[in-house]
Design a protein around this motif. Structure first.
Motif, PDB file in Angstrom:
ATOM      1  N   UNK A 149      80.618  31.804 -21.229  1.00 11.25           N
ATOM      2  CA  UNK A 149      80.033  30.779 -22.109  1.00 11.25           C
ATOM      3  C   UNK A 149      81.111  30.009 -22.855  1.00 11.25           C
ATOM      4  N   UNK A 150      80.836  28.749 -23.116  1.00 15.86           N
ATOM      5  CA  UNK A 150      81.806  27.876 -23.755  1.00 15.86           C
ATOM      6  C   UNK A 150      81.359  27.485 -25.156  1.00 15.86           C
ATOM      7  N   UNK A 151      82.332  27.028 -25.944  1.00 12.67           N
ATOM      8  CA  UNK A 151      82.066  26.522 -27.288  1.00 12.67           C
ATOM      9  C   UNK A 151      82.143  24.997 -27.259  1.00 12.67           C
ATOM     10  N   UNK A 152      81.207  24.336 -27.943  1.00 15.95           N
ATOM     11  CA  UNK A 152      81.197  22.879 -27.962  1.00 15.95           C
ATOM     12  C   UNK A 152      81.105  22.363 -29.393  1.00 15.95           C
ATOM     13  N   UNK A 153      81.584  21.150 -29.572  1.00 15.76           N
ATOM     14  CA  UNK A 153      81.397  20.419 -30.823  1.00 15.76           C
ATOM     15  C   UNK A 153      80.469  19.239 -30.562  1.00 15.76           C
ATOM     16  N   UNK A 154      79.684  18.854 -31.553  1.00 17.90           N
ATOM     17  CA  UNK A 154      78.944  17.601 -31.465  1.00 17.90           C
ATOM     18  C   UNK A 154      79.787  16.533 -32.154  1.00 17.90           C
ATOM     19  N   UNK A 155      79.988  15.397 -31.469  1.00 16.38           N
ATOM     20  CA  UNK A 155      80.847  14.333 -31.971  1.00 16.38           C
ATOM     21  C   UNK A 155      80.088  13.017 -32.005  1.00 16.38           C
ATOM     22  N   UNK A 156      80.285  12.266 -33.065  1.00 21.08           N
ATOM     23  CA  UNK A 156      79.645  10.960 -33.231  1.00 21.08           C
ATOM     24  C   UNK A 156      80.191   9.992 -32.192  1.00 21.08           C
ATOM     25  N   UNK A 157      79.307   9.406 -31.389  1.00 22.46           N
ATOM     26  CA  UNK A 157      79.726   8.453 -30.360  1.00 22.46           C
ATOM     27  C   UNK A 157      80.053   7.087 -30.971  1.00 22.46           C
ATOM     28  N   UNK A 158      79.601   6.852 -32.210  1.00 17.44           N
ATOM     29  CA  UNK A 158      79.904   5.595 -32.867  1.00 17.44           C
ATOM     30  C   UNK A 158      78.855   4.522 -32.689  1.00 17.44           C
ATOM     31  N   UNK A 192      90.336  21.544 -32.040  1.00 16.27           N
ATOM     32  CA  UNK A 192      89.550  22.187 -33.092  1.00 16.27           C
ATOM     33  C   UNK A 192      88.818  23.438 -32.593  1.00 16.27           C
ATOM     34  N   UNK A 193      89.358  24.067 -31.573  1.00 15.54           N
ATOM     35  CA  UNK A 193      88.886  25.383 -31.147  1.00 15.54           C
ATOM     36  C   UNK A 193      87.692  25.417 -30.232  1.00 15.54           C
ATOM     37  N   UNK A 194      87.288  24.266 -29.688  1.00 18.39           N
ATOM     38  CA  UNK A 194      86.145  24.225 -28.770  1.00 18.39           C
ATOM     39  C   UNK A 194      86.635  23.975 -27.342  1.00 18.39           C
ATOM     40  N   UNK A 195      85.739  24.163 -26.391  1.00 19.62           N
ATOM     41  CA  UNK A 195      86.060  23.943 -24.981  1.00 19.62           C
ATOM     42  C   UNK A 195      85.583  22.588 -24.477  1.00 19.62           C
ATOM     43  N   UNK A 196      84.584  22.026 -25.133  1.00 22.47           N
ATOM     44  CA  UNK A 196      83.984  20.767 -24.682  1.00 22.47           C
ATOM     45  C   UNK A 196      83.261  20.137 -25.870  1.00 22.47           C
ATOM     46  N   UNK A 197      82.613  19.017 -25.614  1.00 24.37           N
ATOM     47  CA  UNK A 197      81.919  18.329 -26.703  1.00 24.37           C
ATOM     48  C   UNK A 197      80.649  17.674 -26.185  1.00 24.37           C
ATOM     49  N   UNK A 290      75.667  23.020 -20.286  1.00 21.54           N
ATOM     50  CA  UNK A 290      76.141  21.722 -19.840  1.00 21.54           C
ATOM     51  C   UNK A 290      76.047  21.736 -18.319  1.00 21.54           C
ATOM     52  N   UNK A 291      75.373  20.750 -17.758  1.00 17.39           N
ATOM     53  CA  UNK A 291      75.084  20.729 -16.322  1.00 17.39           C
ATOM     54  C   UNK A 291      75.777  19.541 -15.667  1.00 17.39           C
ATOM     55  N   UNK A 292      76.495  19.809 -14.570  1.00 17.21           N
ATOM     56  CA  UNK A 292      77.173  18.739 -13.837  1.00 17.21           C
ATOM     57  C   UNK A 292      77.155  19.046 -12.347  1.00 17.21           C
ATOM     58  N   UNK A 293      77.479  18.044 -11.540  1.00 19.42           N
ATOM     59  CA  UNK A 293      77.335  18.157 -10.090  1.00 19.42           C
ATOM     60  C   UNK A 293      78.238  19.219  -9.487  1.00 19.42           C
ATOM     61  N   UNK A 294      79.463  19.322  -9.974  1.00 20.16           N
ATOM     62  CA  UNK A 294      80.419  20.254  -9.374  1.00 20.16           C
ATOM     63  C   UNK A 294      80.419  21.606 -10.079  1.00 20.16           C
ATOM     64  N   UNK A 295      80.422  21.603 -11.417  1.00 21.85           N
ATOM     65  CA  UNK A 295      80.476  22.863 -12.171  1.00 21.85           C
ATOM     66  C   UNK A 295      79.104  23.504 -12.354  1.00 21.85           C
ATOM     67  N   UNK A 296      78.051  22.784 -11.993  1.00 18.51           N
ATOM     68  CA  UNK A 296      76.681  23.284 -12.087  1.00 18.51           C
ATOM     69  C   UNK A 296      76.323  23.628 -13.538  1.00 18.51           C
ATOM     70  N   UNK A 297      75.826  24.842 -13.793  1.00 16.16           N
ATOM     71  CA  UNK A 297      75.358  25.216 -15.132  1.00 16.16           C
ATOM     72  C   UNK A 297      76.423  26.023 -15.868  1.00 16.16           C
ATOM     73  N   UNK A 298      76.931  25.468 -16.969  1.00 20.79           N
ATOM     74  CA  UNK A 298      77.882  26.207 -17.807  1.00 20.79           C
ATOM     75  C   UNK A 298      77.181  26.597 -19.105  1.00 20.79           C
ATOM     76  N   UNK A 299      76.974  27.883 -19.345  1.00 21.78           N
ATOM     77  CA  UNK A 299      76.287  28.301 -20.570  1.00 21.78           C
ATOM     78  C   UNK A 299      77.123  28.012 -21.810  1.00 21.78           C
ATOM     79  N   UNK A 300      76.438  27.675 -22.894  1.00 26.20           N
ATOM     80  CA  UNK A 300      77.082  27.383 -24.180  1.00 26.20           C
ATOM     81  C   UNK A 300      76.782  28.507 -25.151  1.00 26.20           C
TER      82      UNK A 300
END
Length: 326
Positions: A149-158, A192-197, A290-300
Motif C-alpha cells: 500500500x502507498x501513501x498519498x497527499x491531496x494537492x490543490x490543482x489550482x 513530504x513523505x508520500x508516494x503519490x498524490x 489508484x488505478x491505471x492501465x499498466x500498474x492496475x490497482x495500487x492500494x492506498x
C-alpha cells in the motif's frame, strides 16, 4: 524498445536504418506505418511536442495475448486531440501501427510470457511539417501480486470545479503531453513523505491521481470486514459493497481503467457510483486504490498522513475480477 513511425503516404522522410524493416501502407487511408530505430532521431528537435508539450498520448497494456481496452484508449486519444484542434490518424491506423510493433516486440521475447507498455503519441510536429505520430512498445517490469500500500497527499490543482466548463482551453480532462505540473506534484509529494498524490479542485472536489484514477470501496453497515464476501460480491449476511469514483464533470480525466474496474465491480454485484467526492470521503473508505492501465490497482494506506482502510479481501476480489474483465 520497439518503435513504429506513422506518416502520410506522400511524406518524404529519412529511410529506416534497416531496409527490410517491417512496414504497412494503406493508400486508401492515406497513412503508412513502419518499424524504425527508436534511437535514430525521428523526432525533430523543434517539434512542438518537445518545445511546448503540444500533443496527446495514450498508454495501453498488452498482457496474456491481448491489448487491454484498445478501443477506449484510442477514442479518448481522439477526444484529447480534438480539444487541442490537432489532426491525428484515425483509430484504424493506430491499430495497424500497434499490431506491427507488437509483432516485432513478440519476436524479441525470450521467456514466452511478455507484457508490453504500448505508448501512442501524436504531437503537432515541427513548423511546416504536420503532426508527428508514433508508437513505442516497452517491456513491463514484473508486477507484484501483493502490492505494498502507498501513501498519498491531496494537492490543490489550482482550479475550481467549474473551470473545465468555463475555460475549455485549460484542457482539463484531456490527456496531453504537458505533464510538468504532474511531475512537480509527485516531487512535492515524495519530498513530504508520500508516494503519490491526488489532485483536488480549489473548492475541494477530488479529480484524479497524477497518473491514475481514484477508486474507493465501501462496505454497507452489515457487510464489514468480519464477514466473507462471496464470489458474487455479496456478503454472507446480505450486505454489499459500493464502489465509488469521482465524477469527471469537475475536470478529471475519464479513466479507461476506471471503466474496466466499474465493469468488474458490477460483475460482482457491487453497486457502482460516479459521484462528486471530497478528501473526507477517502478517509471513510474500506479500501482505496489508484488505478491505471499498466500498474492496475495500487492500494492506498494513508491520505494526508491519516491511515485509511486497506481491506485485503476487497482488494483480492476486485483485482481478480478486473483480471477477468480486461
Amino acid at each position: 524498445m520497439v518503435a513504429v513511425w506513422i506518416e502520410p503516404c506522400t511524406a518524404t522522410v529519412p529511410e529506416p536504418a534497416a531496409s527490410d524493416a517491417p512496414a504497412a501502407i494503406d493508400a486508401g487511408a492515406g497513412w503508412s506505418v513502419r518499424c524504425v530505430d527508436p534511437a535514430a532521431g525521428w523526432l525533430r528537435l523543434d517539434d512542438a511536442g518537445v518545445t511546448r508539450g503540444d500533443g496527446v498520448f495514450e498508454t495501453l497494456l498488452y498482457r496474456r495475448g491481448r491489448i487491454r481496452s484498445v478501443i477506449e484508449h484510442l477514442a479518448r486519444m481522439e477526444r484529447s486531440a480534438a480539444a487541442l484542434a490537432l489532426e491525428i490518424p484515425p483509430a484504424a491506423v493506430w491499430e495497424r501501427a500497434i499490431a506491427l510493433g507488437l509483432d516485432a516486440f513478440l519476436g524479441q521475447d525470450a521467456d514466452g510470457k511478455p507484457e508490453a507498455s504500448i505508448r501512442c503519441v501524436a504531437t503537432r510536429g515541427a513548423p511546416g511539417t504536420g503532426p508527428a505520430c508514433f508508437v513505442t512498445l516497452s517491456p513491463v517490469p514484473a508486477r507484484d501480486p501483493d502490492p505494498k500500500p502507498i501513501k498519498v497527499l491531496t494537492l490543490d490543482r489550482g482550479y475550481d470545479s467549474g473551470a473545465a466548463q468555463r475555460a475549455p482551453w485549460l484542457l482539463l480532462g484531456a490527456k496531453t503531453l504537458s505533464y510538468a505540473v504532474n511531475v512537480a506534484a509527485l516531487t512535492y509529494a515524495k519530498k513530504h513523505g508520500a508516494d503519490d498524490a491526488i489532485f483536488v479542485t480549489s473548492d475541494g472536489l477530488i479529480l484524479d491521481g497524477l497518473t491514475a484514477s481514484v477508486v474507493a470501496a465501501y462496505r454497507t453497515d452489515n457487510s464489514n470486514a468480519g464477514h466473507t464476501i462471496g464470489g458474487s460480491g455479496n456478503s454472507n449476511d446480505g450486505g454489499s459493497v459500493v464502489l465509488r469514483t469521482p465524477s469527471v464533470e469537475a475536470g478529471g480525466l475519464a479513466g479507461t481503467t476506471v471503466a474496466a474496474v466499474s465493469e468488474a465491480a458490477r460483475a460482482l454485484d457491487w453497486e457502482v457510483e460516479a459521484v462528486p467526492m471530497r478528501p473526507a470521503d477517502l478517509l471513510t473508505a474500506d479500501a482505496l486504490w489508484l488505478a491505471s492501465s499498466v500498474k492496475m490497482l495500487r492500494p492506498v494506506s494513508h491520505v494526508d498522513g491519516v491511515e485509511v482502510g486497506v481491506d485485503a479481501q476487497l482488494h483480492r476480489i476486485l483485482s481478480h475480477a478486473l483480471e477477468q474483465t480486461l
